[in-house]
Write a protein that holds these residues in place. Structure first.
Motif, PDB file in Angstrom:
ATOM      1  N   ALA A   1       1.017  -1.062  -0.021  1.00  0.00           N
ATOM      2  CA  ALA A   1       0.053   0.006   0.044  1.00  0.00           C
ATOM      3  C   ALA A   1       0.769   1.324  -0.023  1.00  0.00           C
ATOM      4  O   ALA A   1       0.531   2.178  -0.926  1.00  0.00           O
ATOM      5  N   ALA A   2       1.651   1.119   0.704  1.00  0.00           N
ATOM      6  CA  ALA A   2       2.946   2.294   0.671  1.00  0.00           C
ATOM      7  C   ALA A   2       3.503   2.689  -0.521  1.00  0.00           C
ATOM      8  O   ALA A   2       3.689   3.825  -0.967  1.00  0.00           O
ATOM      9  N   LEU A   3       4.172   1.553  -0.891  1.00  0.00           N
ATOM     10  CA  LEU A   3       4.707   1.727  -2.525  1.00  0.00           C
ATOM     11  C   LEU A   3       3.802   2.039  -3.350  1.00  0.00           C
ATOM     12  O   LEU A   3       4.307   2.832  -4.326  1.00  0.00           O
ATOM     13  N   GLU A   4       2.632   1.652  -3.462  1.00  0.00           N
ATOM     14  CA  GLU A   4       1.594   2.031  -4.446  1.00  0.00           C
ATOM     15  C   GLU A   4       1.331   3.530  -4.117  1.00  0.00           C
ATOM     16  O   GLU A   4       1.134   4.453  -5.077  1.00  0.00           O
ATOM     17  N   ALA A   5       1.093   3.988  -2.999  1.00  0.00           N
ATOM     18  CA  ALA A   5       0.875   5.543  -2.580  1.00  0.00           C
ATOM     19  C   ALA A   5       2.012   6.242  -3.039  1.00  0.00           C
ATOM     20  O   ALA A   5       1.772   7.482  -3.354  1.00  0.00           O
ATOM     21  N   LEU A   6       3.133   5.879  -2.771  1.00  0.00           N
ATOM     22  CA  LEU A   6       4.329   6.600  -3.001  1.00  0.00           C
ATOM     23  C   LEU A   6       5.223   6.450  -4.404  1.00  0.00           C
ATOM     24  O   LEU A   6       6.365   6.722  -4.506  1.00  0.00           O
ATOM     25  N   GLU A   7       4.456   5.650  -5.312  1.00  0.00           N
ATOM     26  CA  GLU A   7       5.090   5.253  -6.640  1.00  0.00           C
ATOM     27  C   GLU A   7       5.864   6.246  -7.217  1.00  0.00           C
ATOM     28  O   GLU A   7       6.893   6.116  -7.772  1.00  0.00           O
ATOM     29  N   SER A   8       5.318   7.547  -7.375  1.00  0.00           N
ATOM     30  CA  SER A   8       6.117   8.591  -7.944  1.00  0.00           C
ATOM     31  C   SER A   8       7.119   9.483  -7.131  1.00  0.00           C
ATOM     32  O   SER A   8       7.898  10.287  -7.755  1.00  0.00           O
ATOM     33  N   GLU A   9       7.225   8.902  -5.801  1.00  0.00           N
ATOM     34  CA  GLU A   9       7.992   9.617  -4.994  1.00  0.00           C
ATOM     35  C   GLU A   9       9.316   9.072  -4.588  1.00  0.00           C
ATOM     36  O   GLU A   9      10.373   9.649  -4.312  1.00  0.00           O
ATOM     37  N   VAL A  10       9.282   7.679  -4.479  1.00  0.00           N
ATOM     38  CA  VAL A  10      10.225   6.873  -4.112  1.00  0.00           C
ATOM     39  C   VAL A  10      10.717   5.782  -4.944  1.00  0.00           C
ATOM     40  O   VAL A  10       9.911   5.351  -5.880  1.00  0.00           O
ATOM     41  N   SER A  11      12.119   5.402  -5.029  1.00  0.00           N
ATOM     42  CA  SER A  11      12.746   4.399  -5.815  1.00  0.00           C
ATOM     43  C   SER A  11      13.597   3.513  -5.385  1.00  0.00           C
ATOM     44  O   SER A  11      14.874   3.867  -5.534  1.00  0.00           O
TER      45      SER A  11
END
Length: 296
Positions: A255-265
């Motif tokens: 859920a966190a990765l999906e929400a932050l998809e454009s912010e974290v890598s």
């Protein structure tokens, strides 16, 4: 042991893995704790050890951190041999949360905890920390959490909200005078993680993120880890942070990765399933013995 992995960004050329295990195992009086673990974790990645209670997650993390001796296998943190250079490994691997090891003092303030950790990181002949140094560190932590808040503000409505930050889930007060007993469980989690990060270690291990009972808290905890990892990479692309976390259920990280998809890598996210250790067979009750008596 089952392992799944996916890369979230095009992997950069990496000189060495953050962590490499081959045939890693630990046995005790009660049998195997974990065994035959083969693992490669690149720098800047997140690795998740998933398993039920009793699968050896805590012992595995402590062995990676150079704090518990294993009985089999080879392991390296960067170019350090875990079994032969445990002291050096302990300087490179910080512990973000392990119950009984990183517990916070309830009667200490946030500032006192930070000062204590700074003193531990200084030479033995400097057993103090100046108020200006303390304020500088608190300011860095606040700026980090404020950056996280700015990321949250850019997310779609209903995922993570500004009110979360206003409730101090991602913030520490400016002076650090709040007592640990006044903090929420999520705030304590971030304080422990913040203390672990003061030495800027290349690798942090965090045990049992499930101790955060609320699902939303676990999702925020994962989001905070991902955001901090990204901020550190942004500030210094050569200073990548690798995070290893244990849990029973890793659904919140998705859920966190999906929400932050454009912010974290992160370099990659891998999940390793740990099987329950085999239980010893219960002792069999003695069989009654039949004695034949002579007939008279």
């Amino acid at each position: 042991m089952e392992s799944t992995s996916h890369t979230l960004a095009e992997e950069p050329e990496i000189d060495t893995s953050a962590l490499r295990l081959r045939g890693w195992g630990l046995s005790g009086k009660q049998g195997e704790v974990f065994s035959d673990i083969d693992l490669d974790v690149p720098r800047g990645a997140i690795a998740i050890f998933r398993g039920a209670a009793g699968t050896g997650k805590t012992s595995l993390l402590l062995s990676i951190a150079g704090r518990m001796h294993v009985s089999a296998g080879e392991g390296t943190v960067g170019d350090l041999d875990i079994r032969k250079q445990a002291r050096a490994v302990r300087e490179h691997v910080a512990v973000g949360h392990v119950e009984g090891l990183t517990d916070l003092e309830k009667d200490f303030t946030v500032a006192q905890h930070i000062a204590e950790r700074l003193i531990m990181l200084q030479p033995w002949y400097k057993p103090w920390v100046s108020k200006s140094s303390l304020r500088e560190v608190i300011d860095v932590i606040r700026k980090t959490f404020l950056s996280a808040t700015e990321v949250i503000d850019r997310l779609p409505e209903g995922i993570f909200t500004t009110s979360d930050a206003e409730q101090a889930d991602f913030l520490i007060d400016p002076t650090g005078e709040t007592f640990v007993s006044e903090l929420s469980e999520l705030q304590k989690f971030f304080l422990e993680f913040g203390l672990a990060g003061l030495s800027r270690p290349p690798l942090v291990v965090i045990d049992n993120i499930d101790y955060l009972r609320e699902r939303t808290d676990r999702a925020r905890a994962w989001a905070g880890l991902l955001i901090y990892q990204e901020l550190r990479k942004t500030r210094d692309p050569d200073d990548l942070l690798t995070i290893i976390v244990s849990c029973e259920d890793a659904s919140e990280v998705d859920a966190a990765l999906e929400a932050l998809e454009s912010e974290v890598s992160p370099t990659s996210v891998s999940e390793i399933s740990l099987a329950p250790r085999p239980q010893p067979s219960p002792p069999q009750p003695p069989q009654p013995q039949h004695t034949q008596h002579p007939q008279h």
